[in-house]
Design an enzyme around this catalytic site. Structure first.
Site, PDB file in Angstrom:
ATOM      1  N   LEU A  52       0.817  -1.222   0.000  1.00 31.81           N
ATOM      2  CA  LEU A  52       0.000   0.000   0.000  1.00 31.81           C
ATOM      3  C   LEU A  52       0.842   1.259   0.000  1.00 31.81           C
ATOM      4  CD1 LEU A  52      -2.689  -1.051   2.648  1.00 31.81           C
ATOM      5  CD2 LEU A  52      -2.883  -1.133   0.161  1.00 31.81           C
ATOM      6  N   SER A  56      11.014   5.507   4.067  1.00 34.38           N
ATOM      7  CA  SER A  56      12.447   5.269   4.162  1.00 34.38           C
ATOM      8  C   SER A  56      12.790   4.131   5.112  1.00 34.38           C
ATOM      9  CB  SER A  56      13.158   6.547   4.602  1.00 34.38           C
ATOM     10  OG  SER A  56      12.627   6.998   5.832  1.00 34.38           O
ATOM     11  N   PHE A  57      11.934   3.879   6.087  1.00 30.91           N
ATOM     12  CA  PHE A  57      12.237   2.831   7.054  1.00 30.91           C
ATOM     13  C   PHE A  57      11.058   1.879   7.285  1.00 30.91           C
ATOM     14  CE2 PHE A  57      10.510   6.431   9.368  1.00 30.91           C
ATOM     15  CZ  PHE A  57       9.559   5.841  10.166  1.00 30.91           C
ATOM     16  N   ALA A  58       9.958   2.086   6.590  1.00 27.86           N
ATOM     17  CA  ALA A  58       8.770   1.249   6.812  1.00 27.86           C
ATOM     18  C   ALA A  58       7.985   1.095   5.521  1.00 27.86           C
ATOM     19  CB  ALA A  58       7.884   1.861   7.895  1.00 27.86           C
ATOM     20  N   LYS A  59       7.193   0.044   5.476  1.00 24.65           N
ATOM     21  CA  LYS A  59       6.261  -0.152   4.369  1.00 24.65           C
ATOM     22  C   LYS A  59       4.953  -0.704   4.935  1.00 24.65           C
ATOM     23  CE  LYS A  59       8.451  -4.585   3.213  1.00 24.65           C
ATOM     24  NZ  LYS A  59       9.089  -5.378   2.134  1.00 24.65           N
ATOM     25  N   VAL A  60       3.879  -0.475   4.207  1.00 22.49           N
ATOM     26  CA  VAL A  60       2.555  -0.897   4.664  1.00 22.49           C
ATOM     27  C   VAL A  60       1.962  -1.852   3.645  1.00 22.49           C
ATOM     28  CG1 VAL A  60       0.254  -0.155   5.354  1.00 22.49           C
ATOM     29  CG2 VAL A  60       2.230   1.290   5.878  1.00 22.49           C
ATOM     30  N   LYS A  76       1.841  -2.387   9.109  1.00 19.26           N
ATOM     31  CA  LYS A  76       2.975  -1.465   8.953  1.00 19.26           C
ATOM     32  C   LYS A  76       4.229  -2.198   9.420  1.00 19.26           C
ATOM     33  CE  LYS A  76       4.366   3.265  10.154  1.00 19.26           C
ATOM     34  NZ  LYS A  76       3.928   4.483  10.895  1.00 19.26           N
ATOM     35  N   ASP A 171       0.414  16.627  14.407  1.00 19.05           N
ATOM     36  CA  ASP A 171       0.826  16.461  13.008  1.00 19.05           C
ATOM     37  C   ASP A 171      -0.409  16.278  12.136  1.00 19.05           C
ATOM     38  OD1 ASP A 171       2.613  16.361  10.914  1.00 19.05           O
ATOM     39  OD2 ASP A 171       2.990  14.209  11.096  1.00 19.05           O
TER      40      ASP A 171
END
Length: 448
Positions: A52, A56-60, A76, A171
């Site tokens: 999805l 830079s340090f994670a993917k979902v 995640k 945020d």
């Protein structure tokens, strides 16, 4: 052969059309090896599906639960080997803590569980199949007022719930506002949220967020009310939903903060008088006089939300008056929404230290005092000093030219930009730049 016997007569050859082709010579046996696909089962509990999103340090990933009737979720996956930032671990803990504390609200993205291995952290969350609200705004250009009010009222009610439970989001931006399959808002990404235990004398002190959506008092680092900071972000969100572009859309941070401090923006003509009044009161740079979310929820404009909720999504589609963006959203070739990407979504200090030959300083001194300090440091380091208009000083040494510009963002808060504008094609010498940065840093409050 016996005497008198006749030799065998060979049969006449077959015509070419009936002849069999010669047998091919035997070929060596070839064995084809196929690669076994890597398992997409996550810790025996989830079947991973399509990707999805990636950072830079994670993917979902989309995933299906193997234990709960194939319920679809979002996973995640955080790679601990890439999270070199020491602030990342507390951010993850904060995100999980906030989402668990607030999980009973219908407009907050739910977190189901957290799993970990030596190298990965897995956050299993509710899947918002409608995507980002940000994508909808970009696709349509802007929303009709009823549609914008529907999403905005869900956002405000959700943040009010957060504040009642002692959590400030900090945020709030369209990328963190997701939509479920029925088009209802889901507030996500509480990685920068502030929990009750982070209060110091009732105030917060960490500068974080995304510049185009962050309240001016947050950058000052002198203590701020998290709920008032979220209210400011709501003002920016409502403007973006109705206008299709940012109210303060300058790629130059000094210019942007100057506009924010002066409340310098223009309303497009199609925004209603009541919506303009709300946006104007939310985008008050003075937090003490800024409209609170509680007061906002009491306005007649906000209370009309119940009527909007009765309208179906198809009807909302037909209410759009103009899908073409009325603003080219460009400033010096940069899309206005690209300003959002200047921040990594972590501490704002990461934003200000991107460039090797551009730095920012904060100071509680008056502008004139700042400039005197800059000139003194420049002369001590051997620069030829030229004073320009108020708040601008030029420093020249050989072929290197440095411009220092100070802008009063708020009372007793000055943002100073130190920028190399000339260096003979080779830029400023590393040692020379370090000396200048250290020299100026000694007379100011802090580099940011």
């Amino acid at each position: 052969m016996p005497s008198g016997a006749q030799p065998p007569v060979s049969p006449p050859p077959l015509p070419p059309s009936q002849q069999r082709p010669p047998e091919p010579p035997p070929q060596p046996l070839k064995i084809t090896r196929t690669k076994t696909p890597t398992s997409s089962i996550l810790l025996g509990k989830y079947q991973l599906g399509r990707l999805l999103g990636r950072g830079s340090f994670a993917k979902v990933h989309e995933a299906a639960s193997l234990e709960d009737d194939n319920t679809v979720v979002a996973v995640k996956i955080i790679d601990k080997t890439k999270t070199v930032d020491a602030a990342m671990e507390p951010r993850i803990i904060r995100e999980v803590s906030a989402m668990r504390l607030l999980q009973h609200h219908p407009n907050i993205l739910k977190i189901h569980e957290v799993m970990a291995t030596k190298t990965k952290i897995y956050l299993v969350m509710e899947l918002a199949t409608g995507g980002e609200l940000f994508a909808k705004v970009l696709r349509r250009g802007r929303l009709s007022e009823p549609a914008a009010r529907r999403y905005f009222s869900q956002l405000v009610s959700t943040l009010h719930f957060c504040h009642q439970n002692g959590v400030a989001h900090r945020d709030v931006k369209p990328q963190n506002l997701l939509l479920d399959q029925t088009g209802n808002l889901k507030v996500s990404d509480f990685g920068l949220s502030a929990l009750p235990e982070q209060l110091n004398d009732g105030l917060l002190h960490t500068a974080c967020g995304t510049p185009a959506y962050t309240a001016p008092e947050v950058v000052r680092r002198k203590g701020y009310d998290g709920s008032k900071a979220d209210a400011w972000s709501c003002g920016v969100i409502l403007f973006v939903l109705l206008a299709g572009y940012l109210p303060f859309d300058d790629s130059n941070l000094v210019a942007m903060y100057k506009k924010i401090h002066r409340r310098e923006f223009q309303f497009p003509p199609w925004i209603s008088k009541h919506a303009k009044g709300i946006i104007w009161q939310l985008l008050d740079p003075n937090p003490s006089s800024r409209m609170s979310l509680i007061k906002l929820m009491e306005t007649p404009w906000f209370k009309r939300t119940t009527l909007t909720r009765a309208i179906s999504d198809n009807q909302l589609e037909s209410l759009l008056q103009d899908r073409k963006l009325k603003h080219d959203m460009t400033c010096n070739g940069v899309n206005a929404f690209d300003i959002i990407s200047l921040s990594s979504g972590l501490d704002l200090s990461g934003l200000f230290e991107k460039g090797k030959e551009k730095r920012y300083i904060t100071s509680s001194m008056e502008i004139d005092g700042v400039m005197e300090g800059v000139m003194e440091v420049g002369e001590r380091l051997g620069y030829r000093v030229e004073k320009g208009k108020r708040g601008v000083v030029g420093l020249e040494k050989g072929r290197v030219v440095v411009v220092v510009e100070a802008v009063e963002v708020a009372e007793l808060f000055v943002l100073v930009e130190v920028k190399v504008v000339g260096g003979g094609g080779g830029g400023i010498d590393e040692g020379q730049w370090v000396d200048l940065v250290d020299g100026l840093g000694n007379i100011f409050v802090s580099w940011v």
